[in-house]
Design an enzyme around this catalytic site. Structure first.
Site, PDB file in Angstrom:
ATOM      1  N   ASN A 252     -25.716 -57.878  69.249  1.00 19.95           N
ATOM      2  CA  ASN A 252     -25.265 -59.153  68.671  1.00 19.95           C
ATOM      3  C   ASN A 252     -26.362 -60.209  68.676  1.00 19.95           C
ATOM      4  O   ASN A 252     -26.137 -61.341  68.241  1.00 19.95           O
ATOM      5  CB  ASN A 252     -24.042 -59.674  69.421  1.00 19.95           C
ATOM      6  CG  ASN A 252     -22.754 -59.023  68.943  1.00 19.95           C
ATOM      7  OD1 ASN A 252     -22.692 -58.471  67.851  1.00 19.95           O
ATOM      8  ND2 ASN A 252     -21.717 -59.089  69.767  1.00 19.95           N
ATOM      9  N   HIS A 254     -27.853 -61.631  71.317  1.00 21.63           N
ATOM     10  CA  HIS A 254     -27.886 -62.523  72.469  1.00 21.63           C
ATOM     11  C   HIS A 254     -27.836 -61.696  73.754  1.00 21.63           C
ATOM     12  O   HIS A 254     -27.725 -60.467  73.702  1.00 21.63           O
ATOM     13  CB  HIS A 254     -26.752 -63.550  72.413  1.00 21.63           C
ATOM     14  CG  HIS A 254     -25.391 -62.945  72.269  1.00 21.63           C
ATOM     15  ND1 HIS A 254     -24.322 -63.595  71.672  1.00 21.63           N
ATOM     16  CD2 HIS A 254     -24.885 -61.737  72.651  1.00 21.63           C
ATOM     17  CE1 HIS A 254     -23.259 -62.825  71.689  1.00 21.63           C
ATOM     18  NE2 HIS A 254     -23.566 -61.701  72.288  1.00 21.63           N
ATOM     19  N   CYS A 289     -26.578 -67.098  75.383  1.00 23.57           N
ATOM     20  CA  CYS A 289     -27.831 -67.148  76.129  1.00 23.57           C
ATOM     21  C   CYS A 289     -28.799 -66.195  75.434  1.00 23.57           C
ATOM     22  O   CYS A 289     -28.391 -65.119  74.977  1.00 23.57           O
ATOM     23  CB  CYS A 289     -27.588 -66.723  77.577  1.00 23.57           C
ATOM     24  SG  CYS A 289     -29.023 -66.865  78.666  1.00 23.57           S
TER      25      CYS A 289
END
Length: 340
Positions: A252, A254, A289
């Site tokens: 994805n 991240h 993050c």
């Protein structure tokens, strides 16, 4: 077959050891689109009565092929616990189980509609949309040991206008013993803008046609989606300052959410980590993050740590960026390990 090469029929739910018999005839198979030519998933069929197959005197059993169950509305897969997934006590830990949840969930999607070019098993027609978790709750009654074979069954359901839910049921693949369960909430975001986006109605209708009807819930509804307390201004427990690595990035784009859980456990007192089992974790995902981000690991006890004689312990956890932005919050519940 996605995992395992012994073409035996899937075992029946709730019957210890059922279904470990060798099949008397070849299984009918369902080919995964966009998968390698040899990748097939077994379609549910009754087990044939025959002697069970095992290796090394019955110590290591061969996993069943991945299979669709319940009229193709749920999906099951078996995994052997590897040595590098265990701690000093030779038992799997919570991050091992969390990784298996992701793996079987992704494989379910691939088996249904093929492997996408981006994201975790995105459906055809999603057009730059990806599924991301907003909440995961994992509850474990017992942890498997090194070499054990575990079985995870998963299925999904609608969860409001914009969200979806995926559940998992975890058992010992040999005995049928219940090990744990998990539930999760997911939304779709645009992969380019990273903003919340609605799943197209045509895609949503197709997706719901593959879900159990009526919906199934692996955990009691009253025990899920409980609000986590606000994190106190002064954390009693501080873990390391973590730098997110490029190797932690998932499809994805991240940091994989299992990393958050493993980082958070570094703030748990050593005595609790050694003498207690992590029975439940409730996780809320607040922000993404990325590789290179710095994250502060914080913890705070919700119970009296001095009263440790056979009492459960709870902790609140938070991951924050240097600017104070909260990435992740969780509550963990720990119970004393059984005395040997």
């Amino acid at each position: 077959m996605i995992r395992g090469q012994n073409p035996r029929a899937p075992h029946e739910r709730g019957v210890p050891g059922a279904g470990r018999a060798a099949a008397a005839a070849p299984l009918r198979t369902r080919r995964c689109r966009a998968a390698p030519p040899t990748t097939t998933v077994a379609v549910e069929r009754p087990a044939a009565a025959s002697a069970p197959t095992c290796e090394v005197g019955g110590v290591l059993h061969t996993p069943h092929p991945s299979s669709f169950l319940n009229n193709n509305t749920s999906f099951a897969e078996e995994f052997r616990i590897r040595g590098n997934e265990c701690g000093a006590d030779q038992h799997a830990n919570i991050t091992t189980i969390a990784n298996l949840l992701q793996e079987v969930g992704g494989n379910h999607g691939v088996a249904l509609w093929g492997r996408a070019d981006s994201g975790f098993a995105s459906m055809p027609g999603m057009d730059h949309l990806i599924f991301v978790a907003t909440r995961i709750q994992l509850r474990m009654e017992a942890y498997p040991k090194w070499g054990d074979l575990v079985r995870l069954e998963t299925y999904f359901a609608e969860d409001g206008r914009l969200a979806t839910r995926r559940d998992w049921h975890i058992t010992d693949a040999i005995t049928g013993a219940y090990l744990g369960a998990a539930t999760s909430t997911w939304v779709t975001i645009n992969m380019d803008t990273r903003k919340l986006s609605k799943l197209p109605d045509s895609v949503r209708s197709r997706w719901l046609s593959l879900a159990p009807s009526p919906p199934r819930a692996v955990l009691p509804p009253e025990a899920t989606k409980r609000k986590l307390p606000d994190f106190p201004a002064d954390a009693a427990l501080t873990g390391p300052l973590v730098s997110a690595r490029r190797s932690d990035v998932d499809p994805n784009g991240h940091i994989n959410n299992v990393c958050y859980l493993s980082w958070a456990l570094e703030a748990v007192p050593q005595k609790v980590y050694e003498k207690y089992n992590l029975m439940e974790v409730e996780m809320d995902f607040k922000a993404e993050c990325h590789a290179g981000d710095t994250v502060q690991v914080l913890g705070h006890p919700l119970t009296d740590l001095s009263n440790g004689n056979g009492c459960a312990q709870q902790f609140l956890h938070a991951l924050r960026k240097p600017d104070g932005g909260e990435v992740w919050r969780a509550r963990t519940t720990w119970v004393p390990k059984a005395k040997k």
